[in-house]
Design a protein around this motif. Structure first.
Motif, PDB file in Angstrom:
ATOM      1  N   TRP A 199       0.869  -1.085   0.080  1.00 33.48           N
ATOM      2  CA  TRP A 199      -0.008  -0.085   0.066  1.00 33.48           C
ATOM      3  C   TRP A 199       0.871   1.254  -0.040  1.00 33.48           C
ATOM      4  O   TRP A 199       1.545   1.509   1.038  1.00 33.48           O
ATOM      5  CB  TRP A 199      -0.857   0.132   1.222  1.00 33.48           C
ATOM      6  CG  TRP A 199      -1.886  -1.255   0.993  1.00 33.48           C
ATOM      7  CD1 TRP A 199      -1.545  -2.369   1.583  1.00 33.48           C
ATOM      8  CD2 TRP A 199      -3.172  -0.933   0.524  1.00 33.48           C
ATOM      9  NE1 TRP A 199      -2.797  -3.060   1.238  1.00 33.48           N
ATOM     10  CE2 TRP A 199      -3.760  -2.425   0.689  1.00 33.48           C
ATOM     11  CE3 TRP A 199      -4.117  -0.075   0.026  1.00 33.48           C
ATOM     12  CZ2 TRP A 199      -4.992  -2.569   0.297  1.00 33.48           C
ATOM     13  CZ3 TRP A 199      -5.239  -0.495  -0.647  1.00 33.48           C
ATOM     14  CH2 TRP A 199      -5.668  -1.778  -0.451  1.00 33.48           C
ATOM     15  N   VAL A 200       0.681   2.085  -0.923  1.00 33.28           N
ATOM     16  CA  VAL A 200       1.825   3.294  -1.172  1.00 33.28           C
ATOM     17  C   VAL A 200       0.880   4.433  -1.048  1.00 33.28           C
ATOM     18  O   VAL A 200      -0.126   4.815  -1.970  1.00 33.28           O
ATOM     19  CB  VAL A 200       2.437   2.908  -2.462  1.00 33.28           C
ATOM     20  CG1 VAL A 200       3.569   4.179  -2.726  1.00 33.28           C
ATOM     21  CG2 VAL A 200       3.163   1.887  -2.608  1.00 33.28           C
ATOM     22  N   ARG A 201       1.431   5.468  -0.377  1.00 34.59           N
ATOM     23  CA  ARG A 201       0.605   6.845  -0.363  1.00 34.59           C
ATOM     24  C   ARG A 201       2.119   7.931  -0.608  1.00 34.59           C
ATOM     25  O   ARG A 201       2.968   7.744   0.071  1.00 34.59           O
ATOM     26  CB  ARG A 201       0.055   7.102   0.930  1.00 34.59           C
ATOM     27  CG  ARG A 201      -0.514   8.267   1.067  1.00 34.59           C
ATOM     28  CD  ARG A 201      -1.337   8.824   2.088  1.00 34.59           C
ATOM     29  NE  ARG A 201      -0.540   8.479   3.504  1.00 34.59           N
ATOM     30  CZ  ARG A 201       0.390   9.146   4.059  1.00 34.59           C
ATOM     31  NH1 ARG A 201       0.639  10.233   3.476  1.00 34.59           N
ATOM     32  NH2 ARG A 201       1.108   8.881   5.107  1.00 34.59           N
ATOM     33  N   SER A 202       1.737   8.899  -1.487  1.00 33.04           N
ATOM     34  CA  SER A 202       2.604   9.858  -1.603  1.00 33.04           C
ATOM     35  C   SER A 202       2.742  10.521  -0.504  1.00 33.04           C
ATOM     36  O   SER A 202       1.487  10.868   0.191  1.00 33.04           O
ATOM     37  CB  SER A 202       2.309  10.743  -2.635  1.00 33.04           C
ATOM     38  OG  SER A 202       3.125  11.673  -2.718  1.00 33.04           O
ATOM     39  N   ASP A 203       3.876  11.104  -0.001  1.00 28.18           N
ATOM     40  CA  ASP A 203       3.702  11.882   1.384  1.00 28.18           C
ATOM     41  C   ASP A 203       3.580  13.269   1.021  1.00 28.18           C
ATOM     42  O   ASP A 203       4.256  14.353   1.855  1.00 28.18           O
ATOM     43  CB  ASP A 203       4.947  11.515   2.290  1.00 28.18           C
ATOM     44  CG  ASP A 203       6.425  11.958   1.585  1.00 28.18           C
ATOM     45  OD1 ASP A 203       6.487  12.349   0.482  1.00 28.18           O
ATOM     46  OD2 ASP A 203       7.185  11.509   2.470  1.00 28.18           O
ATOM     47  N   ALA A 204       3.606  13.956  -0.217  1.00 26.73           N
ATOM     48  CA  ALA A 204       3.502  15.307  -0.643  1.00 26.73           C
ATOM     49  C   ALA A 204       2.516  15.985   0.052  1.00 26.73           C
ATOM     50  O   ALA A 204       2.336  17.021   0.310  1.00 26.73           O
ATOM     51  CB  ALA A 204       3.227  15.286  -2.183  1.00 26.73           C
ATOM     52  N   VAL A 205       1.292  15.158   0.361  1.00 24.46           N
ATOM     53  CA  VAL A 205       0.100  15.838   0.991  1.00 24.46           C
ATOM     54  C   VAL A 205      -0.128  15.374   2.391  1.00 24.46           C
ATOM     55  O   VAL A 205       0.104  14.103   2.437  1.00 24.46           O
ATOM     56  CB  VAL A 205      -1.085  15.682   0.416  1.00 24.46           C
ATOM     57  CG1 VAL A 205      -2.237  16.223   0.954  1.00 24.46           C
ATOM     58  CG2 VAL A 205      -1.221  16.102  -1.209  1.00 24.46           C
ATOM     59  N   PRO A 206      -0.136  16.047   3.476  1.00 25.59           N
ATOM     60  CA  PRO A 206      -0.317  15.408   4.907  1.00 25.59           C
ATOM     61  C   PRO A 206      -1.567  14.755   4.725  1.00 25.59           C
ATOM     62  O   PRO A 206      -2.531  15.124   4.218  1.00 25.59           O
ATOM     63  CB  PRO A 206      -0.279  16.930   5.885  1.00 25.59           C
ATOM     64  CG  PRO A 206       0.407  17.933   4.976  1.00 25.59           C
ATOM     65  CD  PRO A 206       0.178  17.632   3.543  1.00 25.59           C
TER      66      PRO A 206
END
Length: 180
Positions: A22-29
């Motif tokens: 499961w991957v989430r970009s950390d660009a957005v809190p």
């Protein structure tokens, strides 16, 4: 030092054995996250040369929203047998240049894991022209696993069912057959 080595070993072994991460970009809190780019996505991958390699953003391939070269991501790995979360780790996103030696090595591994490719052996040429190959390189930090379920509503999709089931269908399916 020992904890760092144990964390590194846990990240590598868990990610190697899991079919999905499961991957989430950390660009957005997380608290400000909205839309498809902000939520975690289940992605197939291969572990190669110390990183998780992903393929996507092309026709018929998995979407990789919010993952940009030089950016960061948070990866959550689940247990292959029980499905529960094992570890969450931070990653640096590196986009591989098509036909570079790193790209060729990663694609050789991805090719063996790609199921149901519509173009068979020609898929690597299509990947070079139309897709992105990303490496998620562990930064060495593992996060605390959340206590809650993290369930979210499904992302919007154009997929729908054709029509409602006919009213008489249950009677046809569940009627008792007479023995001769």
């Amino acid at each position: 030092m020992t904890d760092e080595l144990l964390d590194k070993a846990l990240v590598e072994e868990a990610t190697k054995k899991s079919g999905l991460i499961w991957v989430r970009s950390d660009a957005v809190p997380v608290l400000q996250a909205q839309g498809p780019a902000a939520s975690s996505r289940a992605l197939w991958h291969v572990w190669h040369d110390g990183a998780a390699c992903l393929l996507g953003d092309g026709p018929g391939e998995q979407p990789l929203p919010g993952l940009v070269d030089g950016g960061g991501a948070v990866v959550t790995v689940r247990s292959k047998d029980k499905g529960g979360r094992l570890v969450a780790w931070s990653a640096k996103v590196v986009e591989l240049t098509p036909s570079s030696p790193e790209w060729e090595a990663a694609v050789a591994e991805l090719k063996g894991k790609r199921l149901n490719a519509p173009d068979g052996e020609a898929m690597t040429g299509r990947w070079a022209q139309e897709c992105r190959v990303l490496r998620l390189e562990p930064t060495g930090t593992t996060g605390e696993l959340p206590a809650g379920s993290l369930s979210a509503p499904p992302l919007p999709t154009p997929a729908t069912t054709r029509q409602p089931a006919p009213a008489g269908l249950p009677r046809l399916l569940f009627k008792k057959r007479r023995r001769p």
